[in-house]
Write a protein that holds these residues in place. Structure first.
Motif, PDB file in Angstrom:
ATOM      1  N   ASN A 114       0.738  -1.267  -0.013  1.00  0.00           N
ATOM      2  CA  ASN A 114       0.037  -0.060  -0.051  1.00  0.00           C
ATOM      3  C   ASN A 114       0.972   1.265   0.054  1.00  0.00           C
ATOM      4  N   PHE A 115       1.000   2.004  -1.065  1.00  0.00           N
ATOM      5  CA  PHE A 115       1.533   3.153  -1.401  1.00  0.00           C
ATOM      6  C   PHE A 115       0.881   4.338  -0.990  1.00  0.00           C
ATOM      7  N   LYS A 116       1.354   5.453  -0.341  1.00  0.00           N
ATOM      8  CA  LYS A 116       0.529   6.683   0.066  1.00  0.00           C
ATOM      9  C   LYS A 116       1.292   7.687   0.165  1.00  0.00           C
ATOM     10  N   VAL A 117       0.971   8.767  -0.354  1.00  0.00           N
ATOM     11  CA  VAL A 117       1.581  10.219  -0.076  1.00  0.00           C
ATOM     12  C   VAL A 117       0.564  11.212   0.318  1.00  0.00           C
ATOM     13  N   GLU A 118       1.042  11.737   1.394  1.00  0.00           N
ATOM     14  CA  GLU A 118       0.257  12.593   2.337  1.00  0.00           C
ATOM     15  C   GLU A 118       0.978  13.967   2.397  1.00  0.00           C
ATOM     16  N   GLY A 119       0.066  15.082   2.523  1.00  0.00           N
ATOM     17  CA  GLY A 119       0.577  16.474   2.658  1.00  0.00           C
ATOM     18  C   GLY A 119       0.854  17.035   1.584  1.00  0.00           C
ATOM     19  N   ASP A 120       1.098  18.364   1.898  1.00  0.00           N
ATOM     20  CA  ASP A 120       1.319  19.684   0.502  1.00  0.00           C
ATOM     21  C   ASP A 120       2.626  20.044   0.679  1.00  0.00           C
ATOM     22  N   ALA A 121       3.372  20.506  -0.784  1.00  0.00           N
ATOM     23  CA  ALA A 121       4.700  21.255  -0.704  1.00  0.00           C
ATOM     24  C   ALA A 121       4.245  22.699  -0.135  1.00  0.00           C
ATOM     25  N   PRO A 122       5.240  23.178   0.440  1.00  0.00           N
ATOM     26  CA  PRO A 122       5.385  24.480   0.886  1.00  0.00           C
ATOM     27  C   PRO A 122       5.032  25.590  -0.399  1.00  0.00           C
ATOM     28  N   ASP A 123       4.442  26.551  -0.104  1.00  0.00           N
ATOM     29  CA  ASP A 123       4.241  27.767  -0.980  1.00  0.00           C
ATOM     30  C   ASP A 123       5.278  28.319  -1.513  1.00  0.00           C
ATOM     31  N   ASN A 124       5.405  29.299  -2.570  1.00  0.00           N
ATOM     32  CA  ASN A 124       6.630  30.174  -3.005  1.00  0.00           C
ATOM     33  C   ASN A 124       7.927  29.406  -2.643  1.00  0.00           C
ATOM     34  N   THR A 125       8.362  28.242  -2.641  1.00  0.00           N
ATOM     35  CA  THR A 125       9.646  27.833  -2.322  1.00  0.00           C
ATOM     36  C   THR A 125      10.036  27.378  -3.693  1.00  0.00           C
ATOM     37  N   THR A 126      11.438  27.790  -4.062  1.00  0.00           N
ATOM     38  CA  THR A 126      12.025  27.244  -5.096  1.00  0.00           C
ATOM     39  C   THR A 126      13.516  26.485  -4.914  1.00  0.00           C
ATOM     40  N   PHE A 127      13.858  25.840  -5.586  1.00  0.00           N
ATOM     41  CA  PHE A 127      15.307  25.164  -5.261  1.00  0.00           C
ATOM     42  C   PHE A 127      16.143  25.153  -6.669  1.00  0.00           C
ATOM     43  N   HIS A 128      17.400  25.327  -6.532  1.00  0.00           N
ATOM     44  CA  HIS A 128      18.203  25.071  -7.722  1.00  0.00           C
ATOM     45  C   HIS A 128      17.976  23.530  -8.071  1.00  0.00           C
ATOM     46  N   TYR A 129      18.157  23.526  -9.500  1.00  0.00           N
ATOM     47  CA  TYR A 129      17.790  22.055  -9.986  1.00  0.00           C
ATOM     48  C   TYR A 129      18.525  20.719  -9.458  1.00  0.00           C
ATOM     49  N   THR A 130      19.911  21.174  -8.918  1.00  0.00           N
ATOM     50  CA  THR A 130      20.521  20.161  -8.423  1.00  0.00           C
ATOM     51  C   THR A 130      20.059  19.667  -7.108  1.00  0.00           C
ATOM     52  N   LYS A 131      19.603  20.700  -6.391  1.00  0.00           N
ATOM     53  CA  LYS A 131      18.820  20.379  -4.964  1.00  0.00           C
ATOM     54  C   LYS A 131      17.485  19.631  -5.136  1.00  0.00           C
ATOM     55  N   ALA A 132      16.760  20.096  -6.321  1.00  0.00           N
ATOM     56  CA  ALA A 132      15.333  19.592  -6.525  1.00  0.00           C
ATOM     57  C   ALA A 132      15.750  18.122  -6.918  1.00  0.00           C
ATOM     58  N   LEU A 133      16.696  17.906  -7.738  1.00  0.00           N
ATOM     59  CA  LEU A 133      16.812  16.374  -8.192  1.00  0.00           C
ATOM     60  C   LEU A 133      17.344  15.684  -7.007  1.00  0.00           C
ATOM     61  N   ASN A 134      18.103  16.191  -6.290  1.00  0.00           N
ATOM     62  CA  ASN A 134      18.701  15.188  -4.879  1.00  0.00           C
ATOM     63  C   ASN A 134      17.612  14.906  -4.220  1.00  0.00           C
ATOM     64  N   LEU A 135      16.751  15.936  -4.091  1.00  0.00           N
ATOM     65  CA  LEU A 135      15.370  15.670  -3.045  1.00  0.00           C
ATOM     66  C   LEU A 135      14.664  14.456  -3.722  1.00  0.00           C
ATOM     67  N   VAL A 136      14.259  14.577  -4.899  1.00  0.00           N
ATOM     68  CA  VAL A 136      13.578  13.516  -5.447  1.00  0.00           C
ATOM     69  C   VAL A 136      14.205  12.269  -5.378  1.00  0.00           C
ATOM     70  N   ARG A 137      15.482  12.300  -5.780  1.00  0.00           N
ATOM     71  CA  ARG A 137      16.162  10.971  -5.809  1.00  0.00           C
ATOM     72  C   ARG A 137      16.673  10.227  -4.498  1.00  0.00           C
ATOM     73  N   ILE A 138      16.389  11.094  -3.288  1.00  0.00           N
ATOM     74  CA  ILE A 138      16.616  10.525  -2.120  1.00  0.00           C
ATOM     75  C   ILE A 138      15.388   9.805  -1.572  1.00  0.00           C
ATOM     76  N   VAL A 139      14.321  10.381  -1.974  1.00  0.00           N
ATOM     77  CA  VAL A 139      13.023   9.701  -1.770  1.00  0.00           C
ATOM     78  C   VAL A 139      12.993   8.546  -2.559  1.00  0.00           C
ATOM     79  N   GLN A 140      13.175   8.830  -3.796  1.00  0.00           N
ATOM     80  CA  GLN A 140      12.962   7.245  -4.710  1.00  0.00           C
ATOM     81  C   GLN A 140      13.843   6.347  -4.232  1.00  0.00           C
ATOM     82  N   GLU A 141      15.243   6.447  -3.867  1.00  0.00           N
ATOM     83  CA  GLU A 141      16.008   5.466  -3.011  1.00  0.00           C
ATOM     84  C   GLU A 141      15.529   4.772  -2.044  1.00  0.00           C
TER      85      GLU A 141
END
Length: 1015
Positions: free
Chosen positions: A908-935
């Protein structure tokens, strides 16, 4: 037992003494004294055979003048002395050495002094223009040298400053047309008086009064070659008449009498010389040299060479006698060069004939009771000598035979007869006691005897009252004295050269084995391997009662030195050239009564001391030659030892052979630098320091030892400190050559009769080779400092111009590397999960039988492949923009999770909650965040076996918190980090560090896993 031995020896000594006294009365008119002599002729380097004069300088160099020149002899080499400043003539020069060692040379233009420290000459006296011949040296009286000129003037020269202090006219002159006007002076001066001889008239000159005080014309023809003063008014001269023609004339009573009545030399005394040597008066008569008794009127003995021949040679008269600085005697002969007699003389006897071809001795038996020395030869039969070294008889052939026979062993039986073991004979020959009759005794063969004849090599094993046992190569022979029978037995198919009685066994060697045989039956007891000898030639065993040595040890002489073995054949020690032996070919061995081992070799005879040091005797010490023969040794009952060789027999009493205590002077005779003679204007023997440039580093040295022995008799050693670690031996006085790099060295030289590995140098020369200026320390230091400064400036300038570019290149390379690593992690984290799903569905497909289910699984695989493509697109997505919002990151996470629910329906996979508003990240940080979650999700699927995986997004206080949790069985985090070989946990931590996220994993074995990312 030892007391009985001593009594027996004492009895024998008395008997031998009586025999010796009897034989002396039967010997020559004058007993012979053998001295070591060396011959120097044109073959050795003399300028010619006709010699005018000789003398010695302070260094003991022998100066020789000829009708056509001058030479200097150092004991090895002859050096020509040419005409030069201070020495205007070199023809027919007279030589003289003052009491202070100054060498003077009288020539046609005057007298020159040799300056030994500068190696040049100074003229101290000039002849008158009317004089064309060299002045004659008369002698030195109270530090004044007197010479006689051609005009008959007697000139006195002060030996301190070499100035002329007196000139007196004698009235005698050789400057005349008369053919017999030669002036001779006596060879000695007594109380300021000297004798002159002109024609048949003799004079006595008084140096103090400067007048003749006696004059007498003798009534017979007198030899102008001999004149000697025996008192102030008595002379000895040689008459041309009669046999006893050495005569004495007394001016006091005007009487003539015979001198030396016991010497009947006839006309040969026409050429005689009286001189002194080693506190003895010696007289030469033609080619013979005698020692006179203390009264000076009778002959004590004749001096002969080591072959018992006249010391002056057989065909040439002695013309001059001179003693060198070390007591050696030089004889100048008429046409046979120079004979040098060595003062130090070992008491070694010689037995041999006048023909060297007859003296190849292979066996020897000393029979002193009967005053005989028997010698078996190769090719000359049997030679017999008496104990005074006189040749008595030669038995050349056997009865009924014409060829000379060879006897390799001689035995004396109980009846005084001699048993001869003759090579090639199948019998033993018995020689009667009177040496007149030879009788053969046939050999009785045993059944195992192959060849019963006598072979070339053989020796007596032992002898007792009943029998004698003899070995000849592969046979053993036994002669029974009682039954007069002779039997043989073959013991080996090898070829032993020697054997020895050892306790109750016979020891021999063949086929690289030691044979131990029964003493009586000759049956083999055992064999022991004994290799690497090059063949054994002889054996020896010490006598415990005299030597104190362990008689269980056997000494084995071979072609590879001396082996010491025990009774089992075990080698206890091996003596070779490396341990100090002069030669490794050991022909024969014998122990003396003091326990010293004596060995004959190809390089003489040596004595092995108890510390294994060696005393060597060579031909120059009186041996017959340096080469000896196998087993050719015997020891008489009075301990005299006989060694036989290729030119006769040498005998001596071992306790009389000792080293001589002498002070040696070691002289450097020549130094060459780059193959050119150096220091020509200086006496090189005085040089102790040499300083040369870097390109003068090829050096050679010649040196020689001066002493009471001949230079060839010494062992020379050298060592160049800084090059050589140990003393090296210089054989045959070879020139030393060194190529020296820049540095400081010390050449050390040593000489003695024995090699000494701990020698203290007699002569040292300090050598400095200076480096070129560009290798000197000051130049190299300055050059280094200059180079360092220039290098520093150059590097600084270069760095200044290239620094920024280099930094940019490094940063670019670093960014590229970071990007490569990031892409690698992205591919791992994104594609890894989908690839794992493909693997999982593939495994299910392989095991699924139901067709419907297989179709569903294949559909899932299709979607998974599409998702991999999608994941690759996400990686490309990350590179499209510079920044991304938090919402875009969360969408990417949801897009990643959504397909997983299809592949892993049991989770059973579940995603809860929302992302913060008006928050931006450098593409490297964004990719690192997504990849950590994926790993994190991929790890939960692969390893946790979870049923629920929940991703929660929480915002607040300026932070974005993402949590990934599952209800799996967890793991040991610390242990997993140490053991992990993949990129999962490491990549997540590295991505968090690179993006500056707070990253935390909470888990344990058997518990859930909770991962927190704080952005």
């Amino acid at each position: 037992m030892r007391l009985n031995n001593k009594l027996l020896k004492f009895k024998n000594c008395i008997l031998y003494t009586i025999l010796l006294l009897v034989n002396i009365t039967q010997a020559y008119a004058q007993p012979l004294i053998r001295y070591n002599s060396f011959n120097y002729s044109v073959n050795e380097g003399l300028l010619q055979s006709s010699i005018v004069d000789i003398a010695f300088d302070k260094n003991n160099f022998c100066w020789i003048s000829y009708p056509n020149g001058i030479q200097k002899f150092d004991g090895k080499s002859f050096t020509a002395i040419t005409i030069q400043s201070g020495l205007p003539d070199d023809k027919l020069v007279n030589l003289f050495t003052t009491s202070k060692g100054v060498l003077l040379l009288s020539h046609s233009q005057g007298i020159s002094k040799y300056n030994i420290n500068r190696n040049n000459f100074t003229e101290i006296f000039f002849n008158k223009k009317t004089e064309t011949t060299a002045a004659r040296f008369i002698g030195e009286v109270e530090n004044i040298l007197y010479v006689c000129t051609e005009n008959g003037n007697i000139v006195g020269i002060d030996c301190n400053n070499f100035e002329v202090i007196s000139t007196s006219s004698s009235g005698l002159s050789t400057n005349t047309k008369e053919t017999n006007s030669y002036i001779n002076t006596s060879s000695n001066i007594i109380n300021g008086k000297v004798a002159f001889l002109v024609k048949n008239t003799v004079y006595i000159w008084d140096f103090k009064k400067q007048v003749f005080i006696y004059k007498k014309t003798l009534p017979e023809v007198v030899s102008f070659l001999f004149l000697y003063l025996i008192s102030e008014n008595e002379i000895i001269y040689a008459s041309a008449l009669g046999k006893n023609n050495l005569k004495k004339y007394s001016f006091a009573n005007n009487s003539i009498s015979i001198y030396l009545k016991s010497l009947n030399e006839g006309k040969s005394a026409w050429r005689s010389i009286l001189s002194t040597w080693s506190n003895n008066t010696v007289l030469s008569v033609y080619n013979k040299l005698y020692i006179l008794n203390a009264d000076g009127k009778t002959v004590k003995s004749e001096i002969v060479n080591y072959q018992n021949n006249p010391i002056g040679g057989n065909n040439s008269a002695i013309a001059k006698i001179k003693e060198d600085n070390y007591g050696n005697l030089y004889l100048v002969t008429i046409m046979d060069g120079i004979k040098k007699i060595i003062k130090n003389n070992h008491p070694i006897k010689y037995y041999g004939t006048s023909s060297k071809e007859d003296n190849f001795i292979v066996s020897v038996l000393p029979d002193k009771i009967n005053n005989r020395i028997l010698a078996g030869t190769l090719g000359s039969g049997l030679l017999v000598f008496d104990t005074m070294q006189r040749f008595i008889k030669c038995i050349k052939t056997l009865p009924g035979q014409t060829a000379p026979f060879c006897t390799n062993s001689i035995v004396k039986n109980n009846n005084g007869e001699y048993l001869l073991y003759v090579v090639g004979q199948e019998c033993i020959w018995k020689l009667s006691a009177n040496l007149e009759k030879l009788t053969p005794i046939k050999i009785s063969k045993t059944q195992d005897s192959i060849y019963a004849g006598i072979s070339y090599f053989g020796n007596v094993i032992y002898q007792n009252n009943g029998a004698v046992v003899y070995q000849s190569q592969n046979n053993i022979f036994k002669f029974n004295f009682k039954t007069n029978t002779f039997t043989s037995q073959t013991i080996t198919n090898g070829h032993p050269m020697s054997g020895m009685l050892y306790k109750n066994m016979i020891v021999t060697h063949a086929n690289d084995e030691l044979y131990f045989l029964d003493k009586n039956s000759f049956a083999e007891i055992r064999r022991v391997a004994f290799k690497n000898t090059g063949y054994v030639r002889c054996f020896a065993k010490p006598n415990f009662y005299t030597s104190g040595k362990d008689t269980n040890n056997i000494y084995v002489g071979s072609n590879k030195g001396v082996f010491v073995i025990d009774s089992t054949g075990k080698i206890l020690s091996h003596l070779t050239k490396e341990t100090g032996l002069p030669d490794e070919c050991i022909y024969a061995m014998v122990f003396d009564e003091e326990g010293f081992l004596w060995c004959s070799t190809n390089k003489g005879v040596f004595k092995l001391n108890k510390d294994n040091s060696v005393l060597q005797l060579k031909k120059e010490d009186g041996l017959q030659e340096n080469e000896f023969n196998t087993n050719a040794v015997a020891k008489a009952n009075n301990e005299e030892v006989f060694f036989a060789g290729v030119n006769g027999i040498s005998s001596f009493y071992p306790n009389a052979i000792n080293g001589f205590n002498e002070k040696l002077n070691l002289l450097v005779t020549q130094i060459k630098v780059n193959n050119k003679i150096a220091f020509a204007d200086t006496a090189v023997e005085n040089i102790s320091n040499i300083s040369l440039h870097y390109n003068q580093n090829l050096l050679s040295f010649d040196f020689i030892a001066m002493g009471s022995n001949n230079p060839d008799q010494y062992i020379y050693q050298y060592k160049m400190e800084g090059i050589d670690k140990e003393w090296l031996q210089n054989n045959d006085l070879q020139t030393l050559r060194y190529f020296l790099p820049a540095g400081e060295y010390t050449l050390k030289l040593y000489a003695s009769r024995v090699f000494d590995k701990d020698a203290k140098p007699i002569k040292e020369i300090s050598i400095t080779i200076h480096p070129p200026f560009w290798k000197a320390w000051w130049f190299l230091t300055g050059l280094f400092l200059l180079f360092t400064c220039a290098l520093g400036l150059g590097i600084g300038y270069y760095n200044k111009t290239k620094y920024n570019k280099k930094i940019v290149d490094i940063e670019n390379e670093y960014k590229i590397q970071i990007e490569r690593e990031r892409i690698s992690r992205d591919l791992h984290d994104s594609i890894g999960a989908y690839a794992n799903a493909v693997l999982y569905k593939t495994e299910l497909l392989e095991n699924e039988i139901n067709a419907t289910e297989r179709i569903d699984l294949m559909s899932d695989l299709k979607f998974a492949s599409k998702d991999i493509i999608t994941s690759l697109r996400e990686t490309v997505w990350a590179l499209k923009k510079e920044t991304y919002t938090g919402e875009e990151c969360l969408v990417r996470i949801k897009n990643f999770i959504q397909p997983l629910a299809r592949y892993y329906s049991h989770i059973n996979f579940k995603v809860e909650g929302d992302a913060p508003d008006n928050t931006t990240f450098h593409y490297t940080k964004a990719l690192n965040l997504v990849r950590i979650v994926q790993e994190a999700i991929s790890n939960s699927i692969k390893h946790a076996h979870a049923k629920n995986i929940i991703v929660t997004s929480t915002k607040g206080q300026g932070k974005w918190k993402l949590t990934i949790q599952d209800d799996g069985h967890g793991f040991n985090y610390e242990e997993a980090k140490m053991q992990e070989t993949g990129n999962g946990l490491t990549n997540m931590q590295k991505r968090a560090n690179d993006a500056n996220f707070d990253f935390k994993i909470e888990t344990a074995t058997g518990k859930h896993t909770h991962i927190t990312i704080l952005v």
